[in-house]
Design a protein around this motif. Structure first.
Motif, mmCIF file in Angstrom:
data_model
loop_
_atom_site.group_PDB
_atom_site.id
_atom_site.type_symbol
_atom_site.label_atom_id
_atom_site.label_comp_id
_atom_site.label_asym_id
_atom_site.label_seq_id
_atom_site.Cartn_x
_atom_site.Cartn_y
_atom_site.Cartn_z
ATOM 1 N N ASN A 109 47.796 37.855 42.244
ATOM 2 C CA ASN A 109 49.069 38.050 42.940
ATOM 3 C C ASN A 109 50.060 38.966 42.233
ATOM 4 O OD1 ASN A 109 48.328 36.308 45.072
ATOM 5 N ND2 ASN A 109 48.750 34.562 43.755
ATOM 6 N N VAL A 110 49.817 39.227 40.959
ATOM 7 C CA VAL A 110 50.752 40.083 40.228
ATOM 8 C C VAL A 110 50.057 41.314 39.645
ATOM 9 C CG1 VAL A 110 52.427 40.208 38.336
ATOM 10 C CG2 VAL A 110 52.173 38.085 39.631
ATOM 11 N N LEU A 111 49.059 41.074 38.781
ATOM 12 C CA LEU A 111 48.493 42.197 38.031
ATOM 13 C C LEU A 111 47.755 43.190 38.934
ATOM 14 C CD1 LEU A 111 47.232 40.448 34.741
ATOM 15 C CD2 LEU A 111 49.516 41.241 35.352
ATOM 16 N N ILE A 112 46.890 42.690 39.809
ATOM 17 C CA ILE A 112 46.140 43.616 40.684
ATOM 18 C C ILE A 112 47.079 44.378 41.624
ATOM 19 C CG2 ILE A 112 44.426 43.767 42.552
ATOM 20 C CD1 ILE A 112 42.840 41.543 41.117
ATOM 21 N N PRO A 113 47.990 43.677 42.320
ATOM 22 C CA PRO A 113 48.880 44.434 43.216
ATOM 23 C C PRO A 113 49.754 45.454 42.488
ATOM 24 C CG PRO A 113 48.977 42.092 43.737
ATOM 25 C CD PRO A 113 48.198 42.229 42.453
ATOM 26 N N GLU A 114 50.128 45.138 41.236
ATOM 27 C CA GLU A 114 51.055 46.041 40.538
ATOM 28 C C GLU A 114 50.358 47.156 39.752
ATOM 29 O OE1 GLU A 114 54.246 44.312 38.378
ATOM 30 O OE2 GLU A 114 54.837 43.009 40.020
ATOM 31 N N ALA A 115 49.051 46.994 39.518
ATOM 32 C CA ALA A 115 48.338 48.039 38.755
ATOM 33 C C ALA A 115 48.279 49.319 39.580
ATOM 34 C CB ALA A 115 46.939 47.555 38.410
ATOM 35 N N LYS A 116 48.604 50.427 38.921
ATOM 36 C CA LYS A 116 48.615 51.706 39.643
ATOM 37 C C LYS A 116 47.321 52.485 39.425
ATOM 38 C CE LYS A 116 53.402 51.357 38.990
ATOM 39 N NZ LYS A 116 53.074 50.085 38.307
ATOM 40 N N ASN A 117 46.804 52.428 38.218
ATOM 41 C CA ASN A 117 45.563 53.152 37.923
ATOM 42 C C ASN A 117 44.381 52.440 38.588
ATOM 43 O OD1 ASN A 117 43.014 53.374 36.052
ATOM 44 N ND2 ASN A 117 44.198 55.256 35.811
ATOM 45 N N SER A 118 43.554 53.208 39.300
ATOM 46 C CA SER A 118 42.467 52.595 40.073
ATOM 47 C C SER A 118 41.424 51.930 39.173
ATOM 48 C CB SER A 118 41.797 53.643 40.964
ATOM 49 O OG SER A 118 41.266 54.669 40.166
ATOM 50 N N GLU A 119 41.172 52.505 37.974
ATOM 51 C CA GLU A 119 40.174 51.905 37.076
ATOM 52 C C GLU A 119 40.685 50.593 36.472
ATOM 53 O OE1 GLU A 119 37.564 54.674 34.636
ATOM 54 O OE2 GLU A 119 39.212 56.000 35.166
ATOM 55 N N LEU A 120 41.979 50.544 36.183
ATOM 56 C CA LEU A 120 42.578 49.302 35.672
ATOM 57 C C LEU A 120 42.536 48.228 36.766
ATOM 58 C CD1 LEU A 120 44.124 47.710 33.505
ATOM 59 C CD2 LEU A 120 46.245 48.708 34.387
ATOM 60 N N LYS A 121 42.863 48.643 37.977
ATOM 61 C CA LYS A 121 42.822 47.707 39.119
ATOM 62 C C LYS A 121 41.397 47.190 39.317
ATOM 63 C CE LYS A 121 45.495 48.847 42.783
ATOM 64 N NZ LYS A 121 46.476 47.817 43.153
ATOM 65 N N GLN A 122 40.405 48.105 39.211
ATOM 66 C CA GLN A 122 39.004 47.718 39.392
ATOM 67 C C GLN A 122 38.563 46.731 38.308
ATOM 68 O OE1 GLN A 122 36.797 48.875 42.023
ATOM 69 N NE2 GLN A 122 35.805 47.049 41.229
ATOM 70 N N LEU A 123 38.981 46.982 37.078
ATOM 71 C CA LEU A 123 38.629 46.070 35.980
ATOM 72 C C LEU A 123 39.191 44.668 36.249
ATOM 73 C CD1 LEU A 123 37.480 45.460 33.139
ATOM 74 C CD2 LEU A 123 39.640 46.262 32.188
ATOM 75 N N LEU A 124 40.444 44.621 36.679
ATOM 76 C CA LEU A 124 41.070 43.322 36.977
ATOM 77 C C LEU A 124 40.340 42.623 38.122
ATOM 78 C CD1 LEU A 124 44.774 44.537 36.732
ATOM 79 C CD2 LEU A 124 43.674 42.940 35.165
ATOM 80 N N GLU A 125 39.936 43.407 39.118
ATOM 81 C CA GLU A 125 39.200 42.803 40.246
ATOM 82 C C GLU A 125 37.836 42.279 39.786
ATOM 83 O OE1 GLU A 125 39.329 46.042 43.022
ATOM 84 O OE2 GLU A 125 41.245 45.390 43.873
ATOM 85 N N ASN A 126 37.203 42.996 38.857
ATOM 86 C CA ASN A 126 35.896 42.568 38.340
ATOM 87 C C ASN A 126 35.987 41.281 37.522
ATOM 88 O OD1 ASN A 126 34.609 44.743 39.463
ATOM 89 N ND2 ASN A 126 34.590 45.976 37.590
ATOM 90 N N VAL A 127 37.156 41.027 36.952
ATOM 91 C CA VAL A 127 37.334 39.849 36.104
ATOM 92 C C VAL A 127 37.499 38.568 36.929
ATOM 93 C CG1 VAL A 127 38.934 38.785 34.443
ATOM 94 C CG2 VAL A 127 38.280 41.180 34.176
ATOM 95 N N VAL A 128 38.006 38.699 38.140
ATOM 96 C CA VAL A 128 38.312 37.505 38.958
ATOM 97 C C VAL A 128 37.094 36.591 39.180
ATOM 98 C CG1 VAL A 128 39.131 36.705 41.221
ATOM 99 C CG2 VAL A 128 40.335 38.546 40.042
ATOM 100 N N PRO A 129 35.910 37.121 39.539
ATOM 101 C CA PRO A 129 34.758 36.206 39.718
ATOM 102 C C PRO A 129 34.433 35.415 38.448
ATOM 103 C CG PRO A 129 34.266 38.360 40.660
ATOM 104 C CD PRO A 129 35.541 38.509 39.891
ATOM 105 N N ALA A 130 34.572 36.051 37.282
ATOM 106 C CA ALA A 130 34.302 35.339 36.020
ATOM 107 C C ALA A 130 35.313 34.213 35.820
ATOM 108 C CB ALA A 130 34.344 36.314 34.840
ATOM 109 N N LEU A 131 36.578 34.504 36.112
ATOM 110 C CA LEU A 131 37.614 33.473 35.962
ATOM 111 C C LEU A 131 37.350 32.300 36.903
ATOM 112 C CD1 LEU A 131 40.779 35.784 35.798
ATOM 113 C CD2 LEU A 131 39.736 34.543 33.895
#
Lengths: 109, 180
Positions: free
Chosen positions: B141-163
């Motif tokens: 709700n915060v980090l992914i929506p606010e991330a501007k760089n697409s690779e940073l956003k992708q990394l955060l999205e990749n982490v969610v299933p592990a969490l």
């Protein structure tokens, strides 16, 4: 001339032997199970006995693949990008011992 | 028990503070990419530190194995984040959110260190359930929506299933511990 006939006969024998071998040997399939987003994909795989299953770790963390009932077989720890090859012998459930909620099933037809 | 209630109240408050940001973020984003990178690294390091305590104090194999998995997985995420910020030539920037998370974690870790035996196992696993729930909410709700760089956003999205897998795993142990 006699030599030529002998060589021809020998070639013919090799040809038929190869033909018989190829007819008698069953062609086993290779299946791929990807480990990604903390799941085995597909989670259930249908194979024939002696088919090969290749597990590929496409995740960002370590995983393993381990037979669930008695740990009859297990991969070593798989780093991202690592693969594990298994020849299917019997139906079984398997899981990742590092992430106990990650489970899969092999169904040998 | 009092410790856990107190911890959960603190954690809930911290997360509410973070979660409340997207409302104002609609007009003005609150976290820059270097700050998001810092929060991501801090959040992962906190769980590694908690797991180190569990490996040291717990006698329960399920708890110890879970703790080792937390160390492995969260270190992998930190390594990926570190490699990405290096590639992007970005320096993670300390910020109030990261500092608050770390300050809260220090209090939690002090509470964990004061316990032993089954009381420790329960406190650690209850904490892991609450922490992962909070972090999943924050990342989504915060980090992914606010991330501007697409690779940073992708990394955060990749982490969610592990969490989410960690949360499910912790909840499974929590259920087993309560049944013992």
């Amino acid at each position: 001339m006699k030599n030529i006939i002998t060589i021809s006969k020998l070639s013919l024998c090799i040809f038929f032997a190869a033909l018989m071998f190829s007819c008698s040997s069953k062609k086993y399939e290779v299946h791929v199970v990807e480990i990604k987003q903390m799941q085995f994909q597909p989670a259930v795989i249908n194979v024939q006995k002696e088919d090969t299953i290749i597990f590929v770790n496409k995740d960002i963390v370590l995983h393993n693949v381990t037979e669930q009932s008695k740990a009859k077989w297990s991969s070593s720890t798989m780093k991202p990008g690592d693969t594990f090859k298994l020849v299917a012998k019997e139906s079984c459930n398997y899981f990742c011992t590092l992430h106990l909620v990650m489970k899969g099933k092999i169904q040998v037809q | 028990m009092k410790f856990m209630k107190c911890f959960q109240a603190v954690l809930f408050f911290s997360v509410c503070c973070i979660i409340s940001q997207p409302v104002s973020a609609q007009q003005k984003p609150n976290l820059t990419d270097p700050e998001i990178a810092n929060v991501a690294v801090v959040a992962n390091q906190i769980d590694i530190d908690n797991a180190d305590i569990a490996k040291e104090k717990s006698q329960n194999n399920d708890v110890k194995n879970f703790a080792q998995t937390m160390i492995n997985d969260h270190q992998s995420v930190i390594d990926q984040a570190t490699a990405l910020v290096k590639k992007l030539n970005v320096t993670p920037k300390e910020n109030a959110t990261g500092k608050q998370l770390m300050a809260d974690a220090k209090k939690t870790q002090a509470g964990l260190r004061s316990k032993s035996g089954s009381a420790f196992d329960k406190a650690y696993i209850d904490n892991e359930v609450a922490y992962h729930q909070a972090v999943i909410n924050t990342v989504q709700n915060v980090l992914i929506p606010e991330a501007k760089n697409s690779e940073l956003k992708q990394l955060l999205e990749n982490v969610v299933p592990a969490l989410k897998t960690h949360l499910e795993h912790a909840q499974m142990i929590q259920k087993n511990l309560s049944g013992k």
